[in-house]
Design a protein around this motif. Sequence first.
Motif, PDB file in Angstrom:
ATOM      1  N   SER A  81      11.162  18.677  29.010  1.00  0.00           N
ATOM      2  CA  SER A  81      10.434  19.909  28.560  1.00  0.00           C
ATOM      3  C   SER A  81      10.607  19.267  26.980  1.00  0.00           C
ATOM      4  N   LEU A  82      10.643  18.354  26.731  1.00  0.00           N
ATOM      5  CA  LEU A  82      10.526  17.004  25.526  1.00  0.00           C
ATOM      6  C   LEU A  82       9.535  15.943  26.002  1.00  0.00           C
ATOM      7  N   SER A  83       9.160  15.662  24.784  1.00  0.00           N
ATOM      8  CA  SER A  83       8.109  14.374  24.335  1.00  0.00           C
ATOM      9  C   SER A  83       8.925  13.078  25.086  1.00  0.00           C
ATOM     10  N   MET A  84       8.316  12.693  24.901  1.00  0.00           N
ATOM     11  CA  MET A  84       8.315  10.961  25.002  1.00  0.00           C
ATOM     12  C   MET A  84       9.275  10.751  24.030  1.00  0.00           C
ATOM     13  N   VAL A  85       8.882  10.969  22.786  1.00  0.00           N
ATOM     14  CA  VAL A  85       9.406  10.663  21.335  1.00  0.00           C
ATOM     15  C   VAL A  85      10.404  11.172  21.226  1.00  0.00           C
ATOM     16  N   GLU A  86      10.717  12.560  21.013  1.00  0.00           N
ATOM     17  CA  GLU A  86      12.317  13.522  21.031  1.00  0.00           C
ATOM     18  C   GLU A  86      13.465  12.299  22.000  1.00  0.00           C
ATOM     19  N   ASN A  87      12.735  12.025  23.472  1.00  0.00           N
ATOM     20  CA  ASN A  87      13.970  11.761  24.074  1.00  0.00           C
ATOM     21  C   ASN A  87      14.259  10.708  23.320  1.00  0.00           C
ATOM     22  N   PHE A 105     -10.946  12.686  20.712  1.00  0.00           N
ATOM     23  CA  PHE A 105     -10.940  12.207  21.992  1.00  0.00           C
ATOM     24  C   PHE A 105     -10.447  12.814  22.783  1.00  0.00           C
ATOM     25  N   ILE A 106     -11.100  11.770  23.544  1.00  0.00           N
ATOM     26  CA  ILE A 106     -10.573  12.980  25.023  1.00  0.00           C
ATOM     27  C   ILE A 106     -10.369  11.487  26.023  1.00  0.00           C
ATOM     28  N   GLY A 107      -9.760  11.838  27.219  1.00  0.00           N
ATOM     29  CA  GLY A 107      -9.631  11.344  28.333  1.00  0.00           C
ATOM     30  C   GLY A 107      -8.890  11.452  29.245  1.00  0.00           C
ATOM     31  N   ASN A 108      -8.192  10.240  30.102  1.00  0.00           N
ATOM     32  CA  ASN A 108      -7.465  10.642  30.740  1.00  0.00           C
ATOM     33  C   ASN A 108      -5.595  10.638  30.786  1.00  0.00           C
ATOM     34  N   ASP A 109      -4.906  10.795  31.245  1.00  0.00           N
ATOM     35  CA  ASP A 109      -3.555  10.644  30.912  1.00  0.00           C
ATOM     36  C   ASP A 109      -3.207   8.942  30.939  1.00  0.00           C
ATOM     37  N   SER A 110      -3.923   8.479  30.071  1.00  0.00           N
ATOM     38  CA  SER A 110      -3.204   6.630  30.085  1.00  0.00           C
ATOM     39  C   SER A 110      -2.103   6.738  27.978  1.00  0.00           C
ATOM     40  N   GLY A 111      -2.853   5.048  27.816  1.00  0.00           N
ATOM     41  CA  GLY A 111      -1.684   4.390  27.132  1.00  0.00           C
ATOM     42  C   GLY A 111      -3.186   4.787  25.702  1.00  0.00           C
ATOM     43  N   THR A 112      -4.935   5.115  26.196  1.00  0.00           N
ATOM     44  CA  THR A 112      -5.392   5.095  24.664  1.00  0.00           C
ATOM     45  C   THR A 112      -5.377   6.774  24.361  1.00  0.00           C
ATOM     46  N   GLY A 113      -4.524   7.665  25.443  1.00  0.00           N
ATOM     47  CA  GLY A 113      -4.552   9.344  25.134  1.00  0.00           C
ATOM     48  C   GLY A 113      -3.140   9.074  24.373  1.00  0.00           C
ATOM     49  N   HIS A 114      -2.387   8.066  24.583  1.00  0.00           N
ATOM     50  CA  HIS A 114      -1.169   8.460  23.639  1.00  0.00           C
ATOM     51  C   HIS A 114      -1.218   7.561  22.154  1.00  0.00           C
ATOM     52  N   LEU A 115      -2.692   7.141  22.567  1.00  0.00           N
ATOM     53  CA  LEU A 115      -2.403   6.309  20.796  1.00  0.00           C
ATOM     54  C   LEU A 115      -3.117   7.555  20.116  1.00  0.00           C
ATOM     55  N   ALA A 116      -4.098   8.221  20.511  1.00  0.00           N
ATOM     56  CA  ALA A 116      -4.904   8.620  19.792  1.00  0.00           C
ATOM     57  C   ALA A 116      -3.771   9.760  19.546  1.00  0.00           C
ATOM     58  N   SER A 117      -3.109  10.052  20.216  1.00  0.00           N
ATOM     59  CA  SER A 117      -1.870  11.053  19.690  1.00  0.00           C
ATOM     60  C   SER A 117      -0.852  10.845  18.386  1.00  0.00           C
ATOM     61  N   LEU A 118      -0.773   9.351  18.613  1.00  0.00           N
ATOM     62  CA  LEU A 118       0.315   8.776  17.380  1.00  0.00           C
ATOM     63  C   LEU A 118      -0.827   8.324  16.417  1.00  0.00           C
ATOM     64  N   LEU A 119      -1.811   8.461  16.513  1.00  0.00           N
ATOM     65  CA  LEU A 119      -2.495   8.587  14.985  1.00  0.00           C
ATOM     66  C   LEU A 119      -3.440   9.773  14.748  1.00  0.00           C
ATOM     67  N   ARG A 120      -2.848  10.667  14.792  1.00  0.00           N
ATOM     68  CA  ARG A 120      -2.851  12.341  14.828  1.00  0.00           C
ATOM     69  C   ARG A 120      -4.854  12.156  15.101  1.00  0.00           C
ATOM     70  N   ILE A 121      -4.865  12.108  16.333  1.00  0.00           N
ATOM     71  CA  ILE A 121      -6.698  12.012  15.978  1.00  0.00           C
ATOM     72  C   ILE A 121      -6.189  13.131  16.797  1.00  0.00           C
ATOM     73  N   PRO A 122      -7.315  14.323  16.957  1.00  0.00           N
ATOM     74  CA  PRO A 122      -7.201  15.808  17.829  1.00  0.00           C
ATOM     75  C   PRO A 122      -8.284  14.689  19.247  1.00  0.00           C
ATOM     76  N   HIS A 123      -7.244  15.311  20.514  1.00  0.00           N
ATOM     77  CA  HIS A 123      -6.801  14.864  21.547  1.00  0.00           C
ATOM     78  C   HIS A 123      -7.434  15.685  23.228  1.00  0.00           C
ATOM     79  N   LEU A 124      -8.431  15.482  23.588  1.00  0.00           N
ATOM     80  CA  LEU A 124      -8.095  16.590  25.097  1.00  0.00           C
ATOM     81  C   LEU A 124      -7.435  16.037  26.124  1.00  0.00           C
TER      82      LEU A 124
END
Length: 219
Positions: A84-90, A188-207
């Motif tokens: 229920s928590l993000s990987m960062v929190e874990n 950013f739009i993409g699959n469940d992948s490392g690129t999506g995690h990177l977009a999230s870390l960079l604070r880019i609006p993402h789907l």
Amino acid sequence: MFTPHIHSFGSWLPLPAKQLPTLHLTNIEEILSPYDLIILQHDNSPLSFEVKKLQKSVFTLYGAHVPSKHGVLDKKRDFVCDPSLSMVENICNACLHFFDWRAPVPEINPPKDLIHRRFRQRIAIHPTASSPDKAWPREKYLRIATLLKKKGFEPIFTVAPHEKNSWKAPLFPTLGDLASFLYESGAFIGNDSGTGHLASLLRIPHLTIGGNGLQMPLW
């Protein structure tokens, strides 16, 4: 830190790439022999299972723990993520569990010549994944790109160098190049992948589009 990928971020990292070697199955005992304690993020790879067998203190972070696969859980040296928590929190909670140390939330510092979301109309699309079952159909990504163009956006596919020709995508030789491109993109739009995690870390609006609803909150 031993990693097969992160050194490719180059100037994005505070450490020189030479300090981030890659660990292989053929040399784990020799390379890890000087260390008294090992912290392992268990990814179910053959390498992870071999590291776990070493006659050393191995503190292990599991995304999920299955006794028939991973063995008996060691309450002091093993940590199982709360889905229920993000990987960062874990990871922060694992540091508290293992070492009674509250880790800071990680930050990443971009090169100074970059401007966050400079190209607001540019939409990075990552249509591939590490395995075919994690990828949304190709034709649907192509349709999204067409719809975005009609609305005045600039969709650009971001894929690995060996995939660029089939997607008519620009070349991103390193992860540092990809990070710089994402950092200046509008979304950013993409699959469940490392690129999506990177977009999230960079604070880019993402789907992020994923097929496993149970794992999505964690990852």
